[in-house]
Design a protein around this motif. Structure first.
Motif, PDB file in Angstrom:
ATOM      1  N   THR A  77     -90.943  10.924 -19.429  1.00  0.00           N
ATOM      2  CA  THR A  77     -92.102  11.420 -18.688  1.00  0.00           C
ATOM      3  C   THR A  77     -93.221  11.872 -19.622  1.00  0.00           C
ATOM      4  O   THR A  77     -92.982  12.489 -20.654  1.00  0.00           O
ATOM      5  CB  THR A  77     -91.739  12.607 -17.773  1.00  0.00           C
ATOM      6  OG1 THR A  77     -91.212  13.681 -18.568  1.00  0.00           O
ATOM      7  CG2 THR A  77     -90.727  12.199 -16.729  1.00  0.00           C
ATOM      8  N   LYS A  79     -95.821  14.337 -18.601  1.00  0.00           N
ATOM      9  CA  LYS A  79     -96.003  15.159 -17.399  1.00  0.00           C
ATOM     10  C   LYS A  79     -97.461  15.368 -17.013  1.00  0.00           C
ATOM     11  O   LYS A  79     -97.746  16.009 -16.002  1.00  0.00           O
ATOM     12  CB  LYS A  79     -95.289  16.499 -17.558  1.00  0.00           C
ATOM     13  CG  LYS A  79     -95.770  17.367 -18.688  1.00  0.00           C
ATOM     14  CD  LYS A  79     -94.834  18.572 -18.820  1.00  0.00           C
ATOM     15  CE  LYS A  79     -95.207  19.461 -19.985  1.00  0.00           C
ATOM     16  NZ  LYS A  79     -94.214  20.543 -20.179  1.00  0.00           N
ATOM     17  N   GLY A  82     -97.576  10.211 -16.169  1.00  0.00           N
ATOM     18  CA  GLY A  82     -96.683   9.276 -15.499  1.00  0.00           C
ATOM     19  C   GLY A  82     -95.420   8.998 -16.274  1.00  0.00           C
ATOM     20  O   GLY A  82     -94.964   9.808 -17.084  1.00  0.00           O
ATOM     21  N   ALA A  98     -97.990   7.691 -12.550  1.00  0.00           N
ATOM     22  CA  ALA A  98     -97.449   8.477 -11.440  1.00  0.00           C
ATOM     23  C   ALA A  98     -98.030   9.872 -11.384  1.00  0.00           C
ATOM     24  O   ALA A  98     -97.621  10.683 -10.555  1.00  0.00           O
ATOM     25  CB  ALA A  98     -95.921   8.557 -11.569  1.00  0.00           C
ATOM     26  N   VAL A 101     -95.548  14.039 -13.244  1.00  0.00           N
ATOM     27  CA  VAL A 101     -94.095  14.003 -13.030  1.00  0.00           C
ATOM     28  C   VAL A 101     -93.441  14.696 -14.216  1.00  0.00           C
ATOM     29  O   VAL A 101     -93.744  14.406 -15.365  1.00  0.00           O
ATOM     30  CB  VAL A 101     -93.566  12.570 -12.850  1.00  0.00           C
ATOM     31  CG1 VAL A 101     -93.999  12.024 -11.498  1.00  0.00           C
ATOM     32  CG2 VAL A 101     -94.047  11.648 -13.967  1.00  0.00           C
ATOM     33  N   SER A 123     -89.311  14.356 -10.797  1.00  0.00           N
ATOM     34  CA  SER A 123     -89.831  15.508 -10.064  1.00  0.00           C
ATOM     35  C   SER A 123     -91.347  15.417 -10.027  1.00  0.00           C
ATOM     36  O   SER A 123     -92.014  15.466 -11.053  1.00  0.00           O
ATOM     37  CB  SER A 123     -89.367  16.815 -10.711  1.00  0.00           C
ATOM     38  OG  SER A 123     -89.708  16.861 -12.081  1.00  0.00           O
ATOM     39  N   ASP A 124     -91.892  15.269  -8.829  1.00  0.00           N
ATOM     40  CA  ASP A 124     -93.315  15.027  -8.607  1.00  0.00           C
ATOM     41  C   ASP A 124     -93.996  16.349  -8.288  1.00  0.00           C
ATOM     42  O   ASP A 124     -93.761  16.944  -7.234  1.00  0.00           O
ATOM     43  CB  ASP A 124     -93.471  14.026  -7.460  1.00  0.00           C
ATOM     44  CG  ASP A 124     -94.908  13.600  -7.222  1.00  0.00           C
ATOM     45  OD1 ASP A 124     -95.824  14.412  -7.461  1.00  0.00           O
ATOM     46  OD2 ASP A 124     -95.116  12.454  -6.786  1.00  0.00           O
ATOM     47  N   ARG A 125     -94.864  16.807  -9.219  1.00  0.00           N
ATOM     48  CA  ARG A 125     -95.567  18.078  -9.028  1.00  0.00           C
ATOM     49  C   ARG A 125     -97.070  17.860  -8.900  1.00  0.00           C
ATOM     50  O   ARG A 125     -97.875  18.735  -9.259  1.00  0.00           O
ATOM     51  CB  ARG A 125     -95.235  19.031 -10.175  1.00  0.00           C
ATOM     52  CG  ARG A 125     -95.580  18.518 -11.543  1.00  0.00           C
ATOM     53  CD  ARG A 125     -94.825  19.268 -12.643  1.00  0.00           C
ATOM     54  NE  ARG A 125     -95.235  20.636 -12.793  1.00  0.00           N
ATOM     55  CZ  ARG A 125     -95.592  21.180 -13.967  1.00  0.00           C
ATOM     56  NH1 ARG A 125     -95.629  20.446 -15.067  1.00  0.00           N
ATOM     57  NH2 ARG A 125     -95.928  22.429 -14.040  1.00  0.00           N
ATOM     58  N   ASN A 126     -97.461  16.697  -8.367  1.00  0.00           N
ATOM     59  CA  ASN A 126     -98.878  16.457  -8.136  1.00  0.00           C
ATOM     60  C   ASN A 126     -99.449  17.447  -7.126  1.00  0.00           C
ATOM     61  O   ASN A 126    -100.625  17.808  -7.199  1.00  0.00           O
ATOM     62  CB  ASN A 126     -99.092  15.019  -7.663  1.00  0.00           C
ATOM     63  CG  ASN A 126     -98.958  14.017  -8.801  1.00  0.00           C
ATOM     64  OD1 ASN A 126     -99.758  14.017  -9.727  1.00  0.00           O
ATOM     65  ND2 ASN A 126     -97.929  13.194  -8.752  1.00  0.00           N
ATOM     66  N   LYS A 132     -91.986  17.047  -4.373  1.00  0.00           N
ATOM     67  CA  LYS A 132     -91.577  15.713  -3.925  1.00  0.00           C
ATOM     68  C   LYS A 132     -90.704  15.071  -4.994  1.00  0.00           C
ATOM     69  O   LYS A 132     -90.747  15.448  -6.171  1.00  0.00           O
ATOM     70  CB  LYS A 132     -92.797  14.834  -3.643  1.00  0.00           C
ATOM     71  CG  LYS A 132     -93.668  15.290  -2.472  1.00  0.00           C
ATOM     72  CD  LYS A 132     -94.811  14.319  -2.254  1.00  0.00           C
ATOM     73  CE  LYS A 132     -95.670  14.754  -1.051  1.00  0.00           C
ATOM     74  NZ  LYS A 132     -96.326  16.060  -1.307  1.00  0.00           N
ATOM     75  N   ALA A 134     -90.317  11.483  -6.660  1.00  0.00           N
ATOM     76  CA  ALA A 134     -90.906  10.153  -6.809  1.00  0.00           C
ATOM     77  C   ALA A 134     -89.801   9.186  -7.220  1.00  0.00           C
ATOM     78  O   ALA A 134     -89.099   9.426  -8.202  1.00  0.00           O
ATOM     79  CB  ALA A 134     -92.015  10.175  -7.853  1.00  0.00           C
ATOM     80  N   THR A 150     -92.079   8.309  -2.174  1.00  0.00           N
ATOM     81  CA  THR A 150     -91.692   9.694  -2.444  1.00  0.00           C
ATOM     82  C   THR A 150     -91.009  10.278  -1.215  1.00  0.00           C
ATOM     83  O   THR A 150     -91.248   9.840  -0.084  1.00  0.00           O
ATOM     84  CB  THR A 150     -92.903  10.572  -2.800  1.00  0.00           C
ATOM     85  OG1 THR A 150     -93.814  10.590  -1.686  1.00  0.00           O
ATOM     86  CG2 THR A 150     -93.620  10.050  -4.038  1.00  0.00           C
TER      87      THR A 150
END
Length: 357
Positions: A77, A79, A82, A98, A101, A123-126, A132, A134, A150
């Motif tokens: 990643t 972070k 993507g 992405a 992440v 681990s999606d922290r957008n 979420k 991903a 997601t």
């Protein structure tokens, strides 16, 4: 608060009155106070991530190609941006934008719409208010990452993630930044993935790294300033954690970050934790959760590692450079300004620690 003459001493600093009110010791002193660590050197490294001069590279995952070990792949990643796919020479094979992440894990031979695939979960922290997961597939030949979609993983900031299978179901353990852990059952039968939170666990403060021991159905989670905890990973198991190692400045120096699992010869199994505070890695026996040893990645052909976040270890044949297994550590400080991942032979670590070959 204590007041005397013309100065004020904050209570939290009273214990540091003789040495100064510092929030953390200098790195040299942390190393000196910690349990000694043996040194190993990396045999390879990845191309740095694209986000230069930032805390960006974070967590790796490894897919071992059983038919052609040298064609195995690494997913890492950035972070800030993507996911990267690398080969064992550290070259970039693919990048998927992405966004933010943080951590990543993968599992092979997961049925996606009836076809066995390598599934990657990040681990999606957008959206820092709504965690979420991903999900992607990883093509073993082209190394291409293809998004599946997601799934929601609870309210809060996504941070750590690890995967584990139980009774035919793949679960994602989403570690939120506040120490909440959601166990999410993943379903790939439909046209897009689905997820359901089946259980929630909790640690008191910021947590991130985790790994699942599928043979024992144990989940290990690092609470950064506290230490390493064990949970029952079964979806119907108890949710009360057991602390197995403290971040006491000795065997583990806070922050406790990445967590990995190794299978040794016979029934020997090991848990590895990134002791970020003194640039080292701690090994525990998985059978009785006792201390085994510590190591540090020193400068050699490739640089040393410092301030490591994520780690990963897969035991097995990865070709001539890594015949007994591959350990990967994120390197938090790079002279060129962009972070990367260092590759270390598990055989070198075992020899340095004195583990059975």
């Amino acid at each position: 608060m204590f007041r005397a003459a013309n100065f004020v001493i904050v209570p939290a600093c009273l214990s540091l009155l003789l040495t100064g009110c510092a929030t953390e010791l200098p790195i040299a002193e942390r190393i000196a106070r910690a349990t000694p660590a043996v040194s190993v050197v990396a045999r390879g490294e990845t191309v740095p991530v694209g986000s230069a001069n930032q805390d960006a590279a974070d967590d790796p995952a490894i897919w071992r190609n059983p038919a052609r070990p040298q064609a195995s792949l690494i997913v890492g990643t950035d972070k800030k941006a993507g996911l990267y796919a690398y080969d064992l020479e550290g070259k970039i094979r693919d990048f998927f934008d992405a966004g933010r992440v943080n951590n990543v894990d993968l599992r092979a031979d997961i049925s996606v719409a009836g076809t066995p695939r390598i599934v990657v979960a990040a681990s999606d922290r957008n959206d820092i208010a709504q965690a979420k997961i991903a999900l992607f597939t990883l093509d073993p030949d082209s190394a291409k990452l293809t998004p599946l979609g997601t799934v929601p993983a609870g309210s809060g900031e996504a941070y750590g993630i690890c995967l584990g299978q139980s009774e035919g179901t793949l679960y994602a353990f989403m570690v939120l930044k506040d120490g909440t852990i959601h166990q999410v059952a993943l379903d790939f039968a439909g046209p897009s993935p689905a997820g359901q939170i089946v259980r929630t666990m909790k640690l008191a403060t910021q947590s991130e790294g985790c790994v699942v021991d599928e043979k024992t159905q144990r989940l290990y989670v690092a609470e950064e300033d506290v230490g390493l905890w064990r949970f029952d990973a079964r979806p119907t198991g108890p949710i009360v954690p057991t602390k197995i190692a403290a971040a006491d400045g000795k065997n583990i120096v806070a922050d406790a970050e990445g967590v990995a699992l190794a299978e040794g010869p016979g029934n020997a199994r090991y848990i590895l934790v990134s002791s970020q505070g003194d640039n080292a890695y701690t090994i525990l026996s998985a059978s009785d959760e006792t201390y085994v040893g510590r190591f540090r990645i020193a400068a050699g052909t490739y640089g040393a590692t410092e301030e490591t976040d994520g780690i990963e270890l897969i035991v097995g044949d990865f070709g001539p450079a890594y015949p007994g297994g591959l350990f990967i550590a994120q390197d938090g400080i790079q002279a060129g300004g962009a972070q990367n991942f260092k590759l270390v032979a598990w055989d070198d670590i075992k020899a340095a620690i004195g583990l059975a070959p």
